[in-house]
Design a protein around this motif. Sequence first.
Motif, PDB file in Angstrom:
ATOM      1  N   PRO A  99     -77.612  20.191 -54.901  1.00  0.00           N
ATOM      2  CA  PRO A  99     -77.076  20.149 -56.268  1.00  0.00           C
ATOM      3  C   PRO A  99     -76.322  21.418 -56.646  1.00  0.00           C
ATOM      4  N   ASP A 100     -76.573  22.523 -55.914  1.00  0.00           N
ATOM      5  CA  ASP A 100     -75.859  23.773 -56.171  1.00  0.00           C
ATOM      6  C   ASP A 100     -74.619  23.922 -55.294  1.00  0.00           C
ATOM      7  N   ASP A 101     -74.263  22.865 -54.560  1.00  0.00           N
ATOM      8  CA  ASP A 101     -73.099  22.889 -53.680  1.00  0.00           C
ATOM      9  C   ASP A 101     -71.845  23.188 -54.491  1.00  0.00           C
ATOM     10  N   LYS A 102     -70.978  24.045 -53.956  1.00  0.00           N
ATOM     11  CA  LYS A 102     -69.750  24.452 -54.629  1.00  0.00           C
ATOM     12  C   LYS A 102     -68.561  23.708 -54.033  1.00  0.00           C
ATOM     13  N   ALA A 103     -67.690  23.207 -54.900  1.00  0.00           N
ATOM     14  CA  ALA A 103     -66.513  22.486 -54.414  1.00  0.00           C
ATOM     15  C   ALA A 103     -65.614  23.365 -53.571  1.00  0.00           C
ATOM     16  N   SER A 104     -65.615  24.670 -53.849  1.00  0.00           N
ATOM     17  CA  SER A 104     -64.725  25.565 -53.113  1.00  0.00           C
ATOM     18  C   SER A 104     -65.246  25.901 -51.721  1.00  0.00           C
ATOM     19  N   THR A 121     -56.506  24.390 -57.022  1.00  0.00           N
ATOM     20  CA  THR A 121     -57.903  24.401 -56.607  1.00  0.00           C
ATOM     21  C   THR A 121     -58.003  25.180 -55.306  1.00  0.00           C
ATOM     22  N   TRP A 122     -59.048  26.003 -55.212  1.00  0.00           N
ATOM     23  CA  TRP A 122     -59.210  26.945 -54.108  1.00  0.00           C
ATOM     24  C   TRP A 122     -60.405  26.542 -53.257  1.00  0.00           C
ATOM     25  N   HIS A 123     -60.240  26.625 -51.926  1.00  0.00           N
ATOM     26  CA  HIS A 123     -61.294  26.203 -51.007  1.00  0.00           C
ATOM     27  C   HIS A 123     -61.328  27.136 -49.799  1.00  0.00           C
ATOM     28  N   TRP A 165     -57.719  27.226 -48.324  1.00  0.00           N
ATOM     29  CA  TRP A 165     -56.740  26.244 -48.795  1.00  0.00           C
ATOM     30  C   TRP A 165     -56.487  26.460 -50.281  1.00  0.00           C
ATOM     31  N   ALA A 166     -55.221  26.389 -50.673  1.00  0.00           N
ATOM     32  CA  ALA A 166     -54.825  26.406 -52.084  1.00  0.00           C
ATOM     33  C   ALA A 166     -54.039  25.125 -52.337  1.00  0.00           C
TER      34      ALA A 166
END
Length: 308
Positions: free
Chosen positions: A23-28, A243-245, A287-288
């Motif tokens: 549940p604390d997973d970050k999209a980035s 969005t930044w990854h 990735w941007a």
Amino acid sequence: MDIRLELGGLLLVALGAVACVDPDDKASNVHDLRVLGMAVERPELMAPTCEFTAEALEVFTEQVTFRALLVDPAGEGRSLDYALWACADPEDTICEDASQRLLLAEGTTTAGELALPIRPGATVLPDGSLLLDKVRQADPYQGYGGLRMPLVLNVRAGGEAIFAMKRMVFSCPAVPGMEANQQPVLQGLTVEGAAWDDGALPTLTGKGTFVVRANDVSALEESYVVPGLRKEAVSLKEAWTITWHATLGEFTPEETGSADFNGQPGRHRTEWEPPEKGAVAQEVTFWAVVRDGRGGSSWLIRKARWTP
């Protein structure tokens, strides 16, 4: 069980082993199979007239290139099966209704950029009707202000399966001043104040945060016209979002740009933070992904060497 996420205008539906998602997973923080971005080149097909003529139909049925940014950091180069569908109902996020969908392409690929030539405006349903006309019928405004056809990409590998949906825009000059959207393209990135060029491998050292910026794009954000409810011309201006990854650590904020309540565009500045413990020196992929809010999207990929 399924999870549906709206990330920067790209609807993602993840199926399969979703119960393991923290549940604390970050999209980035990218550590599994994902579609980070989808784009159509050109992002908007605009007919020369709003009359349903052969000339207008010719524009709507042109071939375009569909692109998807597929990432699979833990896949070790495994094969990915994909299917790309077009459907009529914008609420059908996985193109589930077989009577209202058409298969545009399918095959096998690997992580990276998937590029497919498609003609979604020319697709005909089994009953002989044009799919684009079904999209118009499903639109409460009957196409006034443009039609948005759902394109749904299904990617599968092993026990994982994901769906990603993007809406392709078809329009006509309903009011004076309307012009087709142009693809947003980032003009480069910097890391810690230094130019971060494609192919470069800068070294980032330490546990602190590292400042990443996108070069100024304000001059590229288009002013555009849309039809108002009274059929008047309404002038607007884009405010791009990014969005930044990364394959390691996380970004704060994970999305930059857009506009505040006063209409002022936000800055494209973010900070990348590696893990506090447990990580070893490694090459990190970043990735941007930029979106203009009108259906246009593109991305940049960069790499860096990080050492604790």
